[in-house]
Design a protein around this motif. Structure first.
Motif, PDB file in Angstrom:
ATOM      1  N   LEU A  61      39.647  43.621  36.082  1.00 56.91           N
ATOM      2  CA  LEU A  61      38.414  43.724  36.836  1.00 56.91           C
ATOM      3  C   LEU A  61      38.031  44.664  36.690  1.00 56.91           C
ATOM      4  CD1 LEU A  61      40.499  42.471  40.618  1.00 56.91           C
ATOM      5  CD2 LEU A  61      38.631  41.398  39.368  1.00 56.91           C
ATOM      6  N   TYR A  62      38.738  45.810  36.580  1.00 58.98           N
ATOM      7  CA  TYR A  62      38.523  47.376  35.959  1.00 58.98           C
ATOM      8  C   TYR A  62      38.162  47.833  34.656  1.00 58.98           C
ATOM      9  CZ  TYR A  62      37.961  52.629  35.799  1.00 58.98           C
ATOM     10  OH  TYR A  62      37.521  53.850  35.797  1.00 58.98           O
ATOM     11  N   GLU A  63      37.582  46.390  33.497  1.00 54.90           N
ATOM     12  CA  GLU A  63      36.806  46.878  32.748  1.00 54.90           C
ATOM     13  C   GLU A  63      35.434  46.113  32.515  1.00 54.90           C
ATOM     14  OE1 GLU A  63      39.769  45.576  29.838  1.00 54.90           O
ATOM     15  OE2 GLU A  63      41.149  47.441  29.714  1.00 54.90           O
ATOM     16  N   SER A  64      35.980  45.246  33.623  1.00 58.43           N
ATOM     17  CA  SER A  64      34.383  43.969  33.862  1.00 58.43           C
ATOM     18  C   SER A  64      33.812  44.784  34.514  1.00 58.43           C
ATOM     19  CB  SER A  64      35.381  42.769  34.626  1.00 58.43           C
ATOM     20  OG  SER A  64      35.919  42.322  33.806  1.00 58.43           O
TER      21      SER A  64
ATOM     22  N   LEU B 102      34.073  45.974  37.740  1.00 56.86           N
ATOM     23  CA  LEU B 102      34.245  45.313  38.907  1.00 56.86           C
ATOM     24  C   LEU B 102      35.357  46.637  39.402  1.00 56.86           C
ATOM     25  CD1 LEU B 102      34.199  41.994  38.683  1.00 56.86           C
ATOM     26  CD2 LEU B 102      32.657  43.188  39.363  1.00 56.86           C
ATOM     27  N   GLN B 103      34.855  48.369  39.468  1.00 54.87           N
ATOM     28  CA  GLN B 103      35.625  48.896  40.023  1.00 54.87           C
ATOM     29  C   GLN B 103      36.254  49.080  40.735  1.00 54.87           C
ATOM     30  OE1 GLN B 103      33.236  49.523  37.868  1.00 54.87           O
ATOM     31  NE2 GLN B 103      33.888  50.772  35.405  1.00 54.87           N
ATOM     32  N   GLY B 104      35.564  49.205  41.624  1.00 54.19           N
ATOM     33  CA  GLY B 104      35.677  48.931  43.306  1.00 54.19           C
ATOM     34  C   GLY B 104      36.475  47.850  43.556  1.00 54.19           C
ATOM     35  N   ILE B 105      36.653  47.039  43.402  1.00 48.57           N
ATOM     36  CA  ILE B 105      37.081  45.872  43.729  1.00 48.57           C
ATOM     37  C   ILE B 105      38.850  46.044  43.232  1.00 48.57           C
ATOM     38  CG2 ILE B 105      37.538  43.365  43.542  1.00 48.57           C
ATOM     39  CD1 ILE B 105      34.611  42.919  43.226  1.00 48.57           C
ATOM     40  N   ALA B 106      38.418  46.548  41.808  1.00 50.34           N
ATOM     41  CA  ALA B 106      40.054  46.893  41.235  1.00 50.34           C
ATOM     42  C   ALA B 106      40.899  48.128  41.856  1.00 50.34           C
ATOM     43  CB  ALA B 106      39.563  47.591  39.529  1.00 50.34           C
TER      44      ALA B 106
ATOM     45  N   PHE C 188      44.535  46.813  43.200  1.00 48.01           N
ATOM     46  CA  PHE C 188      45.375  47.909  42.795  1.00 48.01           C
ATOM     47  C   PHE C 188      46.309  49.137  44.226  1.00 48.01           C
ATOM     48  CE2 PHE C 188      46.343  52.355  42.616  1.00 48.01           C
ATOM     49  CZ  PHE C 188      47.948  52.478  41.856  1.00 48.01           C
ATOM     50  N   LEU C 189      45.629  49.344  45.291  1.00 49.87           N
ATOM     51  CA  LEU C 189      45.964  49.795  46.763  1.00 49.87           C
ATOM     52  C   LEU C 189      46.402  49.108  47.132  1.00 49.87           C
ATOM     53  CD1 LEU C 189      42.659  52.026  47.640  1.00 49.87           C
ATOM     54  CD2 LEU C 189      45.388  52.840  46.525  1.00 49.87           C
TER      55      LEU C 189
END
Length: 219
Positions: free
Chosen positions: A99-102, A104-108, A112-113
């Protein structure tokens, strides 16, 4: 089951002898419970608290078991996907990284949290609280951490993540060959252990033990 029906003449009693219902706010005398008994509100029937025998030892064992399951549940493969001759293995951590590499950092960060960060923090808070009671040290910090734990409870969403995994499995079954990984078994075990821990770690007994220890330390 114990009915806490005495709710009059409470004005001159100390606070540690009283209990208020979380649902209807009825103030009543705190009943003395035998092991495995529970107290219910006489007005609305809400369970006030229960007495779990051997709560401390059983809760410590469950917290340690959950921490041992945490690493394989999040870093071992949950699913193995075979499509067009290629095989991929997915873990909880790899899903966050994807998700982070796509972009979509906010969703990632949210995933994660809710699936890794907060569940681990909850377990660590529970461990420190139980150890502070067991060793009779730092109960003031134990009270603080137990309050933090209660605020975190609403943000640990392992069961929601598990439902997402099940939905993904159902949708992918018609598209590719799927094999369940060891990580999924560990994830399910972690979820069950945490549910068992919530039942075993009686909040009333924990608050009582922490408050009693803090009161003794202040004298």
């Amino acid at each position: 089951m114990h009915d806490s029906s005495r709710s009059h003449d409470l004005g001159e009693l100390s606070l540690d002898k009283l209990v208020a219902c979380h649902e209807c706010d009825l103030l009543m005398l705190k009943p003395e419970l035998a092991p495995s008994e529970r107290a219910e509100c006489p007005r609305c029937g809400f369970e006030l608290f229960s007495y779990q025998p051997h709560m401390l030892g059983r809760s410590l064992a469950l917290v340690i078991a959950a921490l041992l399951l945490y690493v394989p549940a999040n870093f071992l493969p949950i699913l193995q996907l075979r499509l067009l001759g290629q095989t991929t293995e997915d873990t909880v951590w790899s899903a966050v990284a994807a998700l982070y590499e796509s972009d979509l950092q906010g969703i990632a960060v949210v995933v994660f949290l809710c699936s890794m960060g907060i569940p681990l923090l909850k377990l660590l808070c529970q461990l420190v609280v139980l150890l502070s009671i067991r060793w009779d040290v730092g109960r003031g910090y134990g009270l603080l951490l137990y309050r933090i734990y209660h605020h975190l409870r609403e943000w640990g969403m392992l069961e929601v993540y598990f439902m997402g995994i099940l939905v993904s499995i159902v949708k992918l079954l018609s598209l590719a060959d799927l094999a369940v990984g060891t990580g999924l078994a560990c994830f399910i075990c972690l979820l069950l252990v945490q549910v068992w821990l919530e039942i075993t770690m009686s909040p009333h007994q924990v608050w009582e033990a922490l408050s009693r220890g803090r009161a003794h330390a202040s004298h």
